[in-house]
Write a protein that holds these residues in place. Sequence first.
Motif, mmCIF file in Angstrom:
data_model
loop_
_atom_site.group_PDB
_atom_site.id
_atom_site.type_symbol
_atom_site.label_atom_id
_atom_site.label_comp_id
_atom_site.label_asym_id
_atom_site.label_seq_id
_atom_site.Cartn_x
_atom_site.Cartn_y
_atom_site.Cartn_z
ATOM 1 N N ARG A 166 2.429 -1.374 5.361
ATOM 2 C CA ARG A 166 1.929 -1.536 6.734
ATOM 3 C C ARG A 166 2.425 -0.401 7.622
ATOM 4 O O ARG A 166 1.674 0.120 8.463
ATOM 5 N N TRP A 167 3.694 -0.014 7.437
ATOM 6 C CA TRP A 167 4.255 1.112 8.208
ATOM 7 C C TRP A 167 3.475 2.389 7.924
ATOM 8 O O TRP A 167 3.140 3.146 8.850
ATOM 9 N N LEU A 168 3.159 2.636 6.653
ATOM 10 C CA LEU A 168 2.448 3.856 6.296
ATOM 11 C C LEU A 168 1.028 3.843 6.841
ATOM 12 O O LEU A 168 0.525 4.875 7.301
ATOM 13 N N ARG A 169 0.375 2.682 6.827
ATOM 14 C CA ARG A 169 -1.001 2.611 7.320
ATOM 15 C C ARG A 169 -1.088 2.932 8.808
ATOM 16 O O ARG A 169 -2.117 3.423 9.291
ATOM 17 N N GLU A 170 -0.018 2.664 9.547
ATOM 18 C CA GLU A 170 -0.002 3.000 10.970
ATOM 19 C C GLU A 170 0.065 4.505 11.186
ATOM 20 O O GLU A 170 -0.278 4.997 12.267
ATOM 21 N N ARG A 171 0.504 5.222 10.142
ATOM 22 C CA ARG A 171 0.641 6.675 10.255
ATOM 23 C C ARG A 171 -0.523 7.429 9.620
ATOM 24 O O ARG A 171 -0.917 8.497 10.113
ATOM 25 N N GLU A 172 -1.023 6.902 8.503
ATOM 26 C CA GLU A 172 -2.042 7.614 7.727
ATOM 27 C C GLU A 172 -3.215 6.697 7.415
ATOM 28 O O GLU A 172 -3.045 5.623 6.854
ATOM 29 N N SER A 173 -4.430 7.127 7.776
ATOM 30 C CA SER A 173 -5.629 6.338 7.513
ATOM 31 C C SER A 173 -6.301 6.806 6.238
ATOM 32 O O SER A 173 -7.400 7.341 6.280
ATOM 33 N N VAL A 174 -5.638 6.619 5.128
ATOM 34 C CA VAL A 174 -6.176 7.002 3.818
ATOM 35 C C VAL A 174 -5.880 5.874 2.836
ATOM 36 O O VAL A 174 -4.991 5.060 3.068
ATOM 37 N N PRO A 175 -6.621 5.809 1.721
ATOM 38 C CA PRO A 175 -6.320 4.805 0.695
ATOM 39 C C PRO A 175 -4.891 4.971 0.168
ATOM 40 O O PRO A 175 -4.348 6.077 0.127
ATOM 41 N N ILE A 176 -4.307 3.852 -0.266
ATOM 42 C CA ILE A 176 -2.919 3.843 -0.739
ATOM 43 C C ILE A 176 -2.865 3.256 -2.139
ATOM 44 O O ILE A 176 -3.543 2.274 -2.449
ATOM 45 N N GLY A 177 -2.056 3.879 -3.000
ATOM 46 C CA GLY A 177 -1.807 3.379 -4.336
ATOM 47 C C GLY A 177 -0.331 3.150 -4.549
ATOM 48 O O GLY A 177 0.505 3.663 -3.792
ATOM 49 N N TYR A 178 0.016 2.384 -5.583
ATOM 50 C CA TYR A 178 1.409 2.119 -5.938
ATOM 51 C C TYR A 178 1.699 2.689 -7.322
ATOM 52 O O TYR A 178 0.919 2.494 -8.256
ATOM 53 N N PHE A 179 2.838 3.376 -7.445
ATOM 54 C CA PHE A 179 3.359 3.802 -8.742
ATOM 55 C C PHE A 179 4.716 3.147 -8.906
ATOM 56 O O PHE A 179 5.648 3.436 -8.146
ATOM 57 N N GLY A 180 4.831 2.256 -9.893
ATOM 58 C CA GLY A 180 6.082 1.538 -10.085
ATOM 59 C C GLY A 180 6.692 1.823 -11.441
ATOM 60 O O GLY A 180 5.982 1.963 -12.437
ATOM 61 N N ALA A 181 8.022 1.903 -11.485
ATOM 62 C CA ALA A 181 8.740 2.116 -12.738
ATOM 63 C C ALA A 181 9.715 0.972 -12.949
ATOM 64 O O ALA A 181 10.366 0.514 -12.007
ATOM 65 N N SER A 182 9.801 0.491 -14.192
ATOM 66 C CA SER A 182 10.738 -0.569 -14.553
ATOM 67 C C SER A 182 10.547 -1.784 -13.636
ATOM 68 O O SER A 182 9.430 -2.276 -13.480
ATOM 69 N N THR A 183 11.613 -2.254 -12.986
ATOM 70 C CA THR A 183 11.462 -3.407 -12.106
ATOM 71 C C THR A 183 10.628 -3.080 -10.874
ATOM 72 O O THR A 183 10.052 -3.980 -10.253
ATOM 73 N N GLY A 184 10.543 -1.800 -10.516
ATOM 74 C CA GLY A 184 9.695 -1.389 -9.400
ATOM 75 C C GLY A 184 8.232 -1.676 -9.669
ATOM 76 O O GLY A 184 7.449 -1.925 -8.742
#
Length: 432
Positions: free
Chosen positions: A307-325
Motif C-alpha cells: 500500500r505504501w508503494l502504491r501511493e508512490r508508484e502507479s505501476v503493477p507490482i509483483g512479489y519475489f519471495g525466498a524461503s519463508t519470504g
Amino acid sequence: MMFTDRVDAGRRLAGAVEHLREERPVVLGLPRGGVPVAYEVARALGAPLDVIVVRKLGVPYHPELGFGAIGEGGVRVISDDIVRHSGVRQAELTAVEHAEEQELLRRARCYREGRPRVTVEGRTVIVVDDGVATGATAAAACQVVRAQGAARVVLAVPVAPPDVIHRLRGAADDVVCLSRPHLFSAVGKWYLDFSQTTDEEVITCLTEAAAARSAPATAEAEVEVDADGVRLAGDLALPAGATAVVMFAHGSSSSRHSPRNRSVAAALRDAGLGTLLFDLLTSAEETDRANVFAIDTLARRLSGATRWLRERESVPIGYFGASTGAAAALRAAADDDASVGAVVSRGGRPDLAAPRLGDVRAPTLLIVGGHDTLVLDLNRAAQAELRCENRLEIVPGATHLFEEPGALDQVADLARAWFIRHLTEGSAPPVG
C-alpha cells in the motif's frame, strides 16, 4: 565489531573511505569474498569497480612459502632472497610461475566476461577484501597494484588482527580497518553471515557496477517503508521508464542485503523493472528466530508495504519471495484486496502459507533446486493446492541456495520472463 554480512561491511567501510572521493579512486576487490564488499564501496564513492587478480608463487614442495606474486599485465613481484635460499632450481620456479599465470588469466577472463581491465596507472587505488588473516594475499595485491602504476595504494578491510595491520602498512600507502580484535581467530567469526561468495556473485557485482556506469541512470534511494505501521529500511530502484516494480520478501537468516536477491534484482532492473528490497523485521525482531516463521505477521507487513508503494508508484507490482519470504508473499497475495500481478518463489516454503494457498489469484511461479529434495516435495504438495495460473520450475543440480555455477542465472531468467509476461504485457490487474 560484528558485521551482518559483506554488504553491511561494505557500506560501513565506504563511510570510512569517504574522504577519498575527491581523489576519484579506482576500487579493486579481491575475489571472491572481497568483491561484494568492494561493490558497496565503489557504489558509495561513484568509483569504477574491478577485481585485482593475484596469484602467490609458492616454492615447490613448500607451497605455503611464497617467493613472489604475479598480477595481470605481466607484473611480477619476486623475492630474490627467498629464491636464493630455497635451493630450488630455476626451471622449477619457472614452471610454478607458468601454471599460476594460466590460472590468473582464466580467473580474470571468467570474472570480467570480456570487459577490459580498469586502468590504475596514475590513480588512487583502494584495494578491498572482506577481512585479513595473515595478510599475504593483501600484501601481494598492493604490491601488484603499485607495480601496475598506481599513484597511491590504500588497503581497506572491515576486520583484521592489529599485528597484521601493522605489517601491511609497509605494502600500502594507507590502511583503513574498521575493527582490529586482538582475539582474532578467523575472518568469518566477525560476520553473522559469511556464506561463500560464488563466481556468479562476483560476476554479478562487476556486471552491475559496469552497467551502472554506462547505462541510463536508475533512480536509487534508501527509503523508510511504512509496513503495517512499522517503519522498515529499504532500497528502492527505478530504471528510467520502469513499467512495474517487484517487491522482494527475503527469507530466514537473510535481509534486504542478500547477495542472491540482489543478483536477481539486478537482472530485473536490466529488463526495465523496478525493485524494492526491504527488511520485513526490525533489527531487534531479527534476534528472535521465531519471528522469521511468523508468516501472518510478515504477510501483513508486506501488504502494508505494498500500500505504501502504491501511493508512490502507479505501476503493477509483483512479489519475489525466498524461503519463508515466499510464504509471506503468497499469504499476502491471498488477501481479498490484494492486487499483486505475479508471484515468484525461489527455494520457497509455500506450505507455510496454507490454508490460504487456494485463495491466491496472482500467477505464481515456483522455482526449486533439483537437489533440494525436501523443499521440492513441499512445493509439489503446495502446487496442488493453488487455484491460480502456476508453474513449477526445477533447476537441475541446484541445492537450496542455488550456489552452483549458473544456477542463480537460471533463477533470474525464469523470474524475469514471468514478471515481464504477467506485469508488463497487459495481464496485470488494474493499478489502484
